[in-house]
Scaffold this motif. Structure first.
Motif, PDB file in Angstrom:
ATOM      1  N   ILE A 116       0.823  -1.195   0.000  1.00  0.00           N
ATOM      2  CA  ILE A 116       0.000   0.000   0.000  1.00  0.00           C
ATOM      3  C   ILE A 116       0.862   1.251   0.000  1.00  0.00           C
ATOM      4  O   ILE A 116       0.575   2.202  -0.694  1.00  0.00           O
ATOM      5  CB  ILE A 116      -0.938  -0.019   1.228  1.00  0.00           C
ATOM      6  CG1 ILE A 116      -1.806  -1.260   1.168  1.00  0.00           C
ATOM      7  CG2 ILE A 116      -1.797   1.233   1.306  1.00  0.00           C
ATOM      8  CD1 ILE A 116      -2.436  -1.531  -0.187  1.00  0.00           C
ATOM      9  N   VAL A 130       0.533   4.197  -3.050  1.00  0.00           N
ATOM     10  CA  VAL A 130       0.005   5.555  -2.933  1.00  0.00           C
ATOM     11  C   VAL A 130       1.088   6.603  -3.140  1.00  0.00           C
ATOM     12  O   VAL A 130       0.780   7.754  -3.361  1.00  0.00           O
ATOM     13  CB  VAL A 130      -0.674   5.802  -1.573  1.00  0.00           C
ATOM     14  CG1 VAL A 130      -1.953   5.008  -1.493  1.00  0.00           C
ATOM     15  CG2 VAL A 130       0.255   5.477  -0.447  1.00  0.00           C
ATOM     16  N   THR A 148      -6.900   9.616   0.534  1.00  0.00           N
ATOM     17  CA  THR A 148      -5.602   9.143   1.016  1.00  0.00           C
ATOM     18  C   THR A 148      -5.765   7.688   1.421  1.00  0.00           C
ATOM     19  O   THR A 148      -6.574   7.372   2.294  1.00  0.00           O
ATOM     20  CB  THR A 148      -5.174   9.936   2.273  1.00  0.00           C
ATOM     21  OG1 THR A 148      -5.459  11.310   2.060  1.00  0.00           O
ATOM     22  CG2 THR A 148      -3.715   9.737   2.572  1.00  0.00           C
ATOM     23  N   THR A 149      -4.981   6.810   0.802  1.00  0.00           N
ATOM     24  CA  THR A 149      -5.131   5.389   1.128  1.00  0.00           C
ATOM     25  C   THR A 149      -3.954   4.845   1.929  1.00  0.00           C
ATOM     26  O   THR A 149      -3.833   3.636   2.120  1.00  0.00           O
ATOM     27  CB  THR A 149      -5.311   4.565  -0.168  1.00  0.00           C
ATOM     28  OG1 THR A 149      -4.233   4.874  -1.044  1.00  0.00           O
ATOM     29  CG2 THR A 149      -6.623   4.895  -0.839  1.00  0.00           C
ATOM     30  N   GLU A 150      -3.108   5.753   2.389  1.00  0.00           N
ATOM     31  CA  GLU A 150      -1.984   5.325   3.208  1.00  0.00           C
ATOM     32  C   GLU A 150      -1.697   6.373   4.281  1.00  0.00           C
ATOM     33  O   GLU A 150      -1.658   7.573   3.937  1.00  0.00           O
ATOM     34  CB  GLU A 150      -0.748   5.160   2.316  1.00  0.00           C
ATOM     35  CG  GLU A 150       0.450   4.556   3.003  1.00  0.00           C
ATOM     36  CD  GLU A 150       1.630   5.522   3.135  1.00  0.00           C
ATOM     37  OE1 GLU A 150       1.830   6.344   2.218  1.00  0.00           O
ATOM     38  OE2 GLU A 150       2.300   5.473   4.164  1.00  0.00           O
ATOM     39  N   TRP A 202      -3.262   2.820   6.077  1.00  0.00           N
ATOM     40  CA  TRP A 202      -4.605   2.239   6.081  1.00  0.00           C
ATOM     41  C   TRP A 202      -4.640   1.105   7.094  1.00  0.00           C
ATOM     42  O   TRP A 202      -3.733   0.269   7.121  1.00  0.00           O
ATOM     43  CB  TRP A 202      -4.963   1.683   4.703  1.00  0.00           C
ATOM     44  CG  TRP A 202      -6.430   1.401   4.517  1.00  0.00           C
ATOM     45  CD1 TRP A 202      -7.083   0.253   4.836  1.00  0.00           C
ATOM     46  CD2 TRP A 202      -7.398   2.294   3.981  1.00  0.00           C
ATOM     47  NE1 TRP A 202      -8.414   0.385   4.525  1.00  0.00           N
ATOM     48  CE2 TRP A 202      -8.633   1.621   3.995  1.00  0.00           C
ATOM     49  CE3 TRP A 202      -7.354   3.608   3.481  1.00  0.00           C
ATOM     50  CZ2 TRP A 202      -9.818   2.208   3.532  1.00  0.00           C
ATOM     51  CZ3 TRP A 202      -8.522   4.183   3.017  1.00  0.00           C
ATOM     52  CH2 TRP A 202      -9.735   3.490   3.048  1.00  0.00           C
ATOM     53  N   ASN A 210      -8.366   4.232  -7.048  1.00  0.00           N
ATOM     54  CA  ASN A 210      -9.231   4.640  -5.929  1.00  0.00           C
ATOM     55  C   ASN A 210     -10.712   4.437  -6.238  1.00  0.00           C
ATOM     56  O   ASN A 210     -11.482   4.034  -5.379  1.00  0.00           O
ATOM     57  CB  ASN A 210      -8.991   6.107  -5.574  1.00  0.00           C
ATOM     58  CG  ASN A 210      -7.707   6.295  -4.777  1.00  0.00           C
ATOM     59  OD1 ASN A 210      -6.987   5.330  -4.511  1.00  0.00           O
ATOM     60  ND2 ASN A 210      -7.424   7.527  -4.404  1.00  0.00           N
ATOM     61  N   ALA A 222      -9.910   1.326  -3.633  1.00  0.00           N
ATOM     62  CA  ALA A 222      -8.593   1.248  -2.993  1.00  0.00           C
ATOM     63  C   ALA A 222      -8.696   1.590  -1.505  1.00  0.00           C
ATOM     64  O   ALA A 222      -9.552   2.371  -1.117  1.00  0.00           O
ATOM     65  CB  ALA A 222      -7.622   2.217  -3.681  1.00  0.00           C
ATOM     66  N   PRO A 223      -7.825   1.013  -0.697  1.00  0.00           N
ATOM     67  CA  PRO A 223      -6.805   0.043  -1.089  1.00  0.00           C
ATOM     68  C   PRO A 223      -7.292  -1.407  -1.043  1.00  0.00           C
ATOM     69  O   PRO A 223      -6.589  -2.299  -1.500  1.00  0.00           O
ATOM     70  CB  PRO A 223      -5.715   0.262  -0.027  1.00  0.00           C
ATOM     71  CG  PRO A 223      -6.485   0.661   1.193  1.00  0.00           C
ATOM     72  CD  PRO A 223      -7.672   1.451   0.712  1.00  0.00           C
ATOM     73  N   SER A 234     -13.178   0.130  -0.209  1.00  0.00           N
ATOM     74  CA  SER A 234     -12.371   0.888   0.763  1.00  0.00           C
ATOM     75  C   SER A 234     -12.763   0.529   2.200  1.00  0.00           C
ATOM     76  O   SER A 234     -13.217   1.362   2.988  1.00  0.00           O
ATOM     77  CB  SER A 234     -12.526   2.395   0.510  1.00  0.00           C
ATOM     78  OG  SER A 234     -12.189   2.702  -0.831  1.00  0.00           O
TER      79      SER A 234
END
Ligand SMILES: Nc1nc2c(c(=O)[nH]1)N[C@H]1C(S)=C(S)[C@@H](COP(=O)(O)O)O[C@H]1N2
Ligand SMILES: [Mo]
Length: 320
Positions: free
Chosen positions: A3, A7, A103-105, A107, A222, A226-227, A243
């Motif tokens: 991850i 990102v 924002t996926t990090e 996570w 996304n 995601a993620p 998500s």
């Protein structure tokens, strides 16, 4: 750190288009020449044109042919621009337009309820990056369109086994992130946020139930969840929650967002079933995105052999 890398991608790191074009040509040629690279397990071939839009991080994976339908793939462009993800708006183009903000990090996923190992897990600790597999599944929306998508991920059962549900766990409830500053659709009460879905524990343990972290060989865009998102190929698309930030193991049947919104239209099971109409339209046919003509919808979306036993003796008109 799947991850983390996914990102932190900047445009400078994106594989130049000519490189992947060449790679694809190479793959095609070698297959025609009978070299058979595609069987090595780490290489995947897709038909021309499907990579328009390519540019995220590639993920190492093996193909799982047992869980691969041989239908023609839906184009990458359609898979990533024609979406349902109401947290980013209600039109099909909104997720692709707005999900870049998410924002996926870092996570993490909170695991709670009737489980031996409740905790907040870092996503990296739940994913074995060396064991990702590709499965080509059909996804069918309750709105009567469908796609065929090469997903990358791992069985949901693996994660469930890791956290050890107790005998009281009869269901598992999933929740999506609630973050209205990044998910502009959540500023309106279209649904009762956060988005919630659920499965009976035996459905969740079925080998077809899949947690996807990628598609078309890359990390998930996304707009596709995601993620990490669920893919339950024998149920209408809305069961495949995106998500995910929480799993709660319960004794009682969870109430999903769509059931809460319209209980007479969206039941807990929501199995693809051409014989049970939605109150406002027939479910007997569907349009595969990219096709002109409609086709017949298959019982359990074509996965009856794998899942029909889960519903033996149940009246599927009542338990829709
Ligand atoms: N959190 C969340 N998950 C969601 C949705 C949503 O609005 N929010 N839409 C669902 C619906 S209706 C469908 S058809 C599928 C679409 O998945 P795709 O956009 O990757 O094709 O996602 C499902 N998962
Ligand atoms: Mo859907």
């Amino acid at each position: 750190m799947l991850i983390k890398k996914s990102v932190s991608i900047r445009s400078s790191e994106i594989t130049p288009r000519d490189i992947y074009e060449q790679r694809r040509k190479f793959l095609k040629t070698s297959i025609h020449a009978g070299i058979g690279l595609a069987t090595s397990g780490l290489l995947t071939t897709y038909s021309p044109g499907v990579f328009a839009g390519y540019g995220l991080k590639r993920l190492k994976h093996t193909k799982n042919s047992r869980f691969t339908v041989d239908d023609e793939l839906t184009k990458y462009k359609d898979v990533t621009t024609y979406n349902n993800f109401y947290e980013f708006g209600t039109s099909k183009s909104s997720p692709a337009a707005n999900a870049g903000k998410l924002t996926t990090e870092p996570w993490s996923i909170r695991v709670e309820g009737h489980v031996e190992k409740p905790a907040s897990y870092h996503l990296e600790d739940l994913i074995n990056e060396n064991a990702l597999e590709e499965r080509i599944y059909r996804l069918r929306c309750v709105e009567r369109w469908s796609m065929v998508i090469p997903w990358l991920g791992f069985p949901l059962a693996e994660l469930i086994k890791k956290v050890k549900p107790t005998s009281k766990a009869k269901y598992v409830e999933f929740s999506t992130l609630y973050r209205p500053d990044e998910m502009k659709g959540q500023r309106r009460s279209v649904l009762d946020w956060p988005y919630v879905e659920g499965l009976r524990i035996d459905e969740a343990m079925n080998p077809l139930a899949f947690l996807a972290v990628g598609l078309y060989g890359e990390v998930l865009p996304n707009q596709n969840g995601a993620p990490i998102r669920l893919v339950v190929p024998w149920k209408y698309g809305f069961k495949s929650i995106k998500s995910i930030v929480k799993l709660r193991f319960t004794e009682q049947q969870p109430v999903s967002s769509w059931t809460r919104a319209a209980p007479n239209e969206y039941g807990f099971y929501s199995n693809v079933n051409p014989e049970v109409d939605h109150p406002r339209w027939s479910q007997s046919r569907e349009r595969r995105i990219g096709d002109f003509f409609k086709r017949k919808t298959l019982m359990f979306n074509g996965y009856a052999d794998e899942v029909a036993h889960l519903y033996k003796g149940m009246d599927l008109k009542k338990y829709f």
